[in-house]
Design a protein around this motif. Structure first.
Motif, mmCIF file in Angstrom:
data_model
loop_
_atom_site.group_PDB
_atom_site.id
_atom_site.type_symbol
_atom_site.label_atom_id
_atom_site.label_comp_id
_atom_site.label_asym_id
_atom_site.label_seq_id
_atom_site.Cartn_x
_atom_site.Cartn_y
_atom_site.Cartn_z
ATOM 1 N N VAL A 1 1.166 -0.898 0.298
ATOM 2 C CA VAL A 1 0.124 0.066 0.013
ATOM 3 C C VAL A 1 0.584 1.155 0.012
ATOM 4 C CG1 VAL A 1 -1.425 1.068 1.289
ATOM 5 C CG2 VAL A 1 -2.079 -1.435 1.008
ATOM 6 N N HIS A 2 2.254 1.047 0.622
ATOM 7 C CA HIS A 2 2.633 2.068 0.442
ATOM 8 C C HIS A 2 3.529 2.769 -0.598
ATOM 9 C CE1 HIS A 2 5.166 4.707 4.062
ATOM 10 N NE2 HIS A 2 4.695 5.502 3.221
ATOM 11 N N VAL A 3 3.952 1.487 -0.700
ATOM 12 C CA VAL A 3 4.171 1.693 -2.286
ATOM 13 C C VAL A 3 3.743 2.425 -3.719
ATOM 14 C CG1 VAL A 3 5.832 0.111 -4.537
ATOM 15 C CG2 VAL A 3 6.634 -0.086 -2.327
ATOM 16 N N ASN A 4 2.041 1.980 -3.786
ATOM 17 C CA ASN A 4 1.400 2.255 -4.109
ATOM 18 C C ASN A 4 0.906 4.109 -4.042
ATOM 19 O OD1 ASN A 4 -1.778 3.082 -4.589
ATOM 20 N ND2 ASN A 4 -1.159 0.789 -6.373
ATOM 21 N N ARG A 5 0.964 4.347 -2.633
ATOM 22 C CA ARG A 5 1.240 6.399 -2.182
ATOM 23 C C ARG A 5 2.233 6.632 -3.310
ATOM 24 N NH1 ARG A 5 -1.248 5.000 3.447
ATOM 25 N NH2 ARG A 5 -3.674 3.723 3.085
ATOM 26 N N SER A 6 3.379 6.227 -2.739
ATOM 27 C CA SER A 6 4.720 6.459 -3.264
ATOM 28 C C SER A 6 4.416 6.817 -4.954
ATOM 29 C CB SER A 6 5.871 5.684 -2.641
ATOM 30 O OG SER A 6 5.891 5.725 -1.600
ATOM 31 N N LEU A 7 4.380 5.538 -5.729
ATOM 32 C CA LEU A 7 3.967 5.816 -6.884
ATOM 33 C C LEU A 7 3.043 6.987 -7.326
ATOM 34 C CD1 LEU A 7 4.349 2.111 -7.845
ATOM 35 C CD2 LEU A 7 6.177 3.829 -8.004
ATOM 36 N N GLN A 8 1.953 6.780 -7.280
ATOM 37 C CA GLN A 8 0.804 7.991 -7.016
ATOM 38 C C GLN A 8 1.514 9.530 -6.886
ATOM 39 O OE1 GLN A 8 -1.593 6.745 -8.806
ATOM 40 N NE2 GLN A 8 -1.854 4.808 -8.610
ATOM 41 N N GLU A 9 2.011 9.436 -5.941
ATOM 42 C CA GLU A 9 2.516 10.653 -5.540
ATOM 43 C C GLU A 9 3.676 11.319 -7.105
ATOM 44 O OE1 GLU A 9 5.231 13.619 -2.343
ATOM 45 O OE2 GLU A 9 4.082 11.456 -1.755
ATOM 46 N N LEU A 10 4.394 10.152 -7.344
ATOM 47 C CA LEU A 10 5.470 10.498 -7.750
ATOM 48 C C LEU A 10 4.755 10.567 -9.369
ATOM 49 C CD1 LEU A 10 8.694 7.498 -7.262
ATOM 50 C CD2 LEU A 10 8.178 10.600 -7.552
ATOM 51 N N ARG A 11 3.979 10.148 -9.846
ATOM 52 C CA ARG A 11 3.135 10.429 -10.686
ATOM 53 C C ARG A 11 2.202 11.807 -10.899
ATOM 54 N NH1 ARG A 11 1.043 4.838 -9.875
ATOM 55 N NH2 ARG A 11 1.765 2.932 -12.050
ATOM 56 N N ARG A 12 1.311 11.733 -10.139
ATOM 57 C CA ARG A 12 1.342 13.206 -9.728
ATOM 58 C C ARG A 12 2.003 14.627 -9.387
ATOM 59 N NH1 ARG A 12 -1.626 10.618 -4.996
ATOM 60 N NH2 ARG A 12 -0.392 12.264 -3.780
ATOM 61 N N GLU A 13 2.868 14.197 -9.541
ATOM 62 C CA GLU A 13 3.916 15.237 -9.528
ATOM 63 C C GLU A 13 4.475 15.470 -10.859
ATOM 64 O OE1 GLU A 13 7.036 16.203 -6.081
ATOM 65 O OE2 GLU A 13 6.033 15.501 -4.988
ATOM 66 N N GLY A 14 4.280 14.961 -11.504
ATOM 67 C CA GLY A 14 4.751 14.505 -12.910
ATOM 68 C C GLY A 14 6.199 14.224 -13.749
ATOM 69 N N VAL A 15 6.619 13.227 -12.823
ATOM 70 C CA VAL A 15 8.128 12.694 -12.434
ATOM 71 C C VAL A 15 7.938 11.353 -13.126
ATOM 72 C CG1 VAL A 15 9.898 12.241 -11.748
ATOM 73 C CG2 VAL A 15 8.040 14.429 -10.034
ATOM 74 N N ILE A 16 7.244 10.693 -13.200
ATOM 75 C CA ILE A 16 7.433 9.425 -14.101
ATOM 76 C C ILE A 16 6.129 8.598 -14.381
ATOM 77 C CG2 ILE A 16 9.072 8.596 -11.995
ATOM 78 C CD1 ILE A 16 6.487 6.374 -11.280
ATOM 79 N N GLU A 17 6.127 7.448 -15.393
ATOM 80 C CA GLU A 17 5.037 7.412 -15.850
ATOM 81 C C GLU A 17 5.048 5.237 -15.880
ATOM 82 O OE1 GLU A 17 2.519 9.381 -19.789
ATOM 83 O OE2 GLU A 17 3.940 7.698 -20.367
ATOM 84 N N LEU A 18 4.820 4.594 -15.349
ATOM 85 C CA LEU A 18 4.595 3.428 -15.154
ATOM 86 C C LEU A 18 3.471 2.466 -15.864
ATOM 87 C CD1 LEU A 18 6.308 1.670 -14.642
ATOM 88 C CD2 LEU A 18 5.435 1.725 -12.016
ATOM 89 N N LYS A 19 3.846 2.283 -17.197
ATOM 90 C CA LYS A 19 2.546 2.275 -18.341
ATOM 91 C C LYS A 19 4.038 0.665 -18.377
ATOM 92 C CE LYS A 19 0.671 5.594 -19.792
ATOM 93 N NZ LYS A 19 -0.012 6.351 -21.303
ATOM 94 N N GLY A 20 2.822 -0.415 -18.026
ATOM 95 C CA GLY A 20 3.038 -1.699 -18.221
ATOM 96 C C GLY A 20 4.593 -1.998 -17.801
ATOM 97 N N ARG A 21 5.802 -2.882 -18.554
ATOM 98 C CA ARG A 21 6.850 -3.363 -18.443
ATOM 99 C C ARG A 21 7.575 -2.175 -18.993
ATOM 100 N NH1 ARG A 21 7.620 -8.857 -18.014
ATOM 101 N NH2 ARG A 21 9.798 -8.380 -19.006
#
Length: 251
Positions: A202-222
């Motif tokens: 859960v904590h990892v998911n929240r951190s990934l969402q935060e990085l996405r919201r900040e426009g830092v990363i995009e993680l699609k598929g592989r």
């Protein structure tokens, strides 16, 4: 078990040669020998144990494509991933000194691997000093990377841990020709990531969402695409010096 083969790498040269040449020039004969070694790689599916804790080592494993990991399991089923093994990495160069493995090496994606018999590795290091020196330096970098991972788990926040790992993988994969300037194949699941950085799923998911919201990363598929590398490095306080890459470090 069916599996998909690794995606084609960006640079078609031998990643093992690319990695070792980064530690110093290799004679043409040494380079040709390493090229022949790499040509004997065979395909292994994802989530396959290449060697298990308690096994007697019977050779050195080279990762030529894909991503594998070192991991430890507790009696209660918990797991800690202690290293990622990317193309060009040799697993446990000094494994001949051990009577049994103290950890498990597992593929996270489909991988192309080479297994070198222990007597061959001994001849390789005895008869080819330039290769022996490069392999020793590679082992020292592995130790430095483990120290950095300990700092990651012990001192950094959740988002910093993940950002640091993403930065590290970009650099390591660029060096061996498996990443471009801002993206690379990322076959690592969210659960793998949690077991790497010492956090809950859960904590990892929240951190990934935060990085996405900040426009830092995009993680699609592989595929992981880094949209703002400078910001990601700033979050992680990333400094690639521990990888001892000199001018080769692009990130």
């Amino acid at each position: 078990m069916p599996f998909s083969p690794p995606a084609p790498r960006i640079d078609m040269s031998n990643p093992f040669v690319r990695k070792l040449e980064g530690f110093g020039p290799l004679p043409d004969a040494d380079r040709a020998l390493l090229e022949r070694i790499g040509a004997n790689a065979h395909l292994i599916g994802q989530r396959v144990d290449l060697i298990r804790e308690g096994d007697t080592p019977d050779g050195v494993i080279l990762i030529m494509e894909g991503i594998a990991c070192r991991q430890k399991h507790r009696a209660n089923g918990a797991r800690q991933i202690t290293a990622y093994l990317v193309p060009g990495d040799a697993c446990d160069l000094d494994v001949a000194l051990l009577t049994q493995m103290d950890h498990t090496i597992t593929t996270l994606s489909a991988c192309r691997v080479v297994r070198l018999p222990l007597d061959f590795v001994k001849r390789l290091t005895d008869e080819h000093p330039a290769i022996a020196r490069a392999l020793r330096l590679s082992s020292l970098v592995d130790e430095a990377t483990l120290r950095e991972w300990l700092v990651n788990v012990g001192c950094r926040s959740a988002i910093e841990r993940i950002a640091h790992l993403f930065c590290e993988l970009l650099v390591r994969l660029q060096i061996v020709g498996f990443a471009n300037a801002d993206s690379y194949e990322f076959p690592i699941t969210q659960l793998d990531l949690a077991d790497t950085v010492g956090l809950s799923n859960v904590h990892v998911n929240r951190s990934l969402q935060e990085l996405r919201r900040e426009g830092v990363i995009e993680l699609k598929g592989r595929t992981l695409k880094i949209l703002n590398l400078q910001r990601l490095k700033s979050i992680a306080e990333f400094d690639a010096k521990y990888l001892h890459l000199g001018a080769r470090a692009a990130a």
